[in-house]
Motif scaffolding. Structure first.
Motif, mmCIF file in Angstrom:
data_model
loop_
_atom_site.group_PDB
_atom_site.id
_atom_site.type_symbol
_atom_site.label_atom_id
_atom_site.label_comp_id
_atom_site.label_asym_id
_atom_site.label_seq_id
_atom_site.Cartn_x
_atom_site.Cartn_y
_atom_site.Cartn_z
ATOM 1 N N THR A 95 1.598 9.116 -10.319
ATOM 2 C CA THR A 95 0.956 8.514 -9.152
ATOM 3 C C THR A 95 1.894 8.550 -7.960
ATOM 4 N N ILE A 96 3.128 8.166 -8.168
ATOM 5 C CA ILE A 96 4.114 8.157 -7.078
ATOM 6 C C ILE A 96 4.265 9.565 -6.504
ATOM 7 N N ASN A 97 4.347 10.583 -7.367
ATOM 8 C CA ASN A 97 4.497 11.967 -6.905
ATOM 9 C C ASN A 97 3.305 12.427 -6.089
ATOM 10 N N LYS A 98 2.109 11.968 -6.440
ATOM 11 C CA LYS A 98 0.903 12.357 -5.690
ATOM 12 C C LYS A 98 0.880 11.731 -4.299
ATOM 13 N N LEU A 99 1.597 10.644 -4.133
ATOM 14 C CA LEU A 99 1.596 9.928 -2.859
ATOM 15 C C LEU A 99 2.788 10.278 -1.974
ATOM 16 N N THR A 100 3.646 11.187 -2.436
ATOM 17 C CA THR A 100 4.844 11.519 -1.667
ATOM 18 C C THR A 100 4.986 13.030 -1.473
ATOM 19 N N TYR A 101 5.758 13.373 -0.468
ATOM 20 C CA TYR A 101 6.172 14.750 -0.243
ATOM 21 C C TYR A 101 7.625 14.706 0.202
ATOM 22 N N ILE A 158 -2.324 3.366 -0.626
ATOM 23 C CA ILE A 158 -3.499 3.143 -1.447
ATOM 24 C C ILE A 158 -4.180 1.859 -0.988
ATOM 25 N N THR A 159 -5.445 1.733 -1.316
ATOM 26 C CA THR A 159 -6.192 0.529 -0.948
ATOM 27 C C THR A 159 -5.954 -0.560 -1.995
ATOM 28 N N GLU A 160 -6.325 -1.784 -1.649
ATOM 29 C CA GLU A 160 -6.212 -2.877 -2.625
ATOM 30 C C GLU A 160 -7.114 -2.624 -3.821
ATOM 31 N N LYS A 161 -8.266 -2.018 -3.588
ATOM 32 C CA LYS A 161 -9.187 -1.699 -4.692
ATOM 33 C C LYS A 161 -8.539 -0.686 -5.639
ATOM 34 N N GLU A 162 -7.878 0.319 -5.092
ATOM 35 C CA GLU A 162 -7.172 1.302 -5.929
ATOM 36 C C GLU A 162 -6.007 0.636 -6.671
ATOM 37 N N ALA A 163 -5.297 -0.244 -5.968
ATOM 38 C CA ALA A 163 -4.173 -0.947 -6.599
ATOM 39 C C ALA A 163 -4.666 -1.837 -7.738
ATOM 40 N N ASP A 164 -5.794 -2.491 -7.543
ATOM 41 C CA ASP A 164 -6.371 -3.336 -8.584
ATOM 42 C C ASP A 164 -6.714 -2.491 -9.820
ATOM 43 N N TYR A 175 0.399 -3.089 -6.884
ATOM 44 C CA TYR A 175 0.858 -4.321 -7.529
ATOM 45 C C TYR A 175 1.822 -3.981 -8.659
ATOM 46 N N GLY A 176 2.976 -3.436 -8.315
ATOM 47 C CA GLY A 176 3.988 -3.152 -9.325
ATOM 48 C C GLY A 176 3.763 -1.872 -10.119
ATOM 49 N N HIS A 177 2.955 -0.952 -9.595
ATOM 50 C CA HIS A 177 2.676 0.297 -10.313
ATOM 51 C C HIS A 177 3.833 1.270 -10.127
ATOM 52 N N THR A 178 4.376 1.770 -11.249
ATOM 53 C CA THR A 178 5.563 2.633 -11.196
ATOM 54 C C THR A 178 5.354 4.006 -11.841
ATOM 55 N N PRO A 221 0.798 -1.225 0.000
ATOM 56 C CA PRO A 221 0.000 0.000 0.000
ATOM 57 C C PRO A 221 0.838 1.286 0.000
ATOM 58 N N TYR A 222 2.083 1.171 0.438
ATOM 59 C CA TYR A 222 2.952 2.345 0.500
ATOM 60 C C TYR A 222 4.084 2.217 -0.519
#
Length: 192
Positions: free
Chosen positions: A58-64, A72-78, A51-54, A37-38
């Protein structure tokens, strides 16, 4: 094991995203990648989530400042995985067209297409394995056996190392059946 049907050739060039076969492939990728999730660095040092999303956006939106803000949730990862696979399939078909091999690709059985898609998704470009790519397109499964193993560069030592779990999963899911039905070498012959 999340076995992908290997026998039926598809009438269309596209994968059936609503098929049991596609769901089996998605579940296989989930098993191979594992859910995170992180944000973490994968074996190649690439920032990854789900699940291997690079995707860098997306990565920039999740970091500071390089730190993970939230997961992220498993549903979002799916959902991200399915989007990634769809985009990777389109990219894969374009790569085959650029090589003049789109007809060869489109005429492959779905199992071979999923194997090629997995390299596009996992490695980022199947053309990094040109001998294996061409062997699949030529249906030369003996040669595929000697070309399919994936490696990564160890961040600490710089050594090339086998992606053992992914390689075993690739063999079991995409190749093993070809030898059980007598298309080529037996499994014992390969591992000697």
């Amino acid at each position: 094991m999340y076995y992908v049907d290997k026998g039926n050739q598809q009438d269309s060039a596209d994968l059936a995203y609503d098929s049991v076969e596609f769901e089996n492939y998605v579940n296989w990728v989930k098993d191979q990648e594992g859910f995170e999730p992180y944000i973490y660095n994968d074996s190649a040092g690439i920032s990854t989530v789900g699940y291997g999303h690079t995707n860098k956006d997306t990565i920039n939106k999740l970091t500071y400042q390089g730190e993970s803000l939230h997961g992220i949730t498993e549903k979002e990862a799916d959902a991200l995985l399915r989007l990634d696979l769809s985009k990777n399939f389109d990219t894969l078909r374009q790569r085959m067209a650029n090589l003049g091999r789109l007809h060869d690709f489109d005429s492959l059985d779905s199992n071979a297409k999923y194997m090629m898609l997995d390299y596009e998704f996992n490695i980022g470009n199947i053309n990094k394995y040109p001998m294996m790519r061409d062997a699949i397109l030529d249906r030369d499964w003996d040669s595929v056996l000697y070309q399919f193993e994936r490696f990564y560069k160890d961040e600490n030592t710089g050594d090339q190392k086998l992606l053992e779990y992914r390689n075993k999963g690739t063999y079991d899911n995409f190749l093993k059946h070809r030898f059980e039905i007598g298309e080529s070498l037996t499994e014992e012959e390969y591992w000697q």
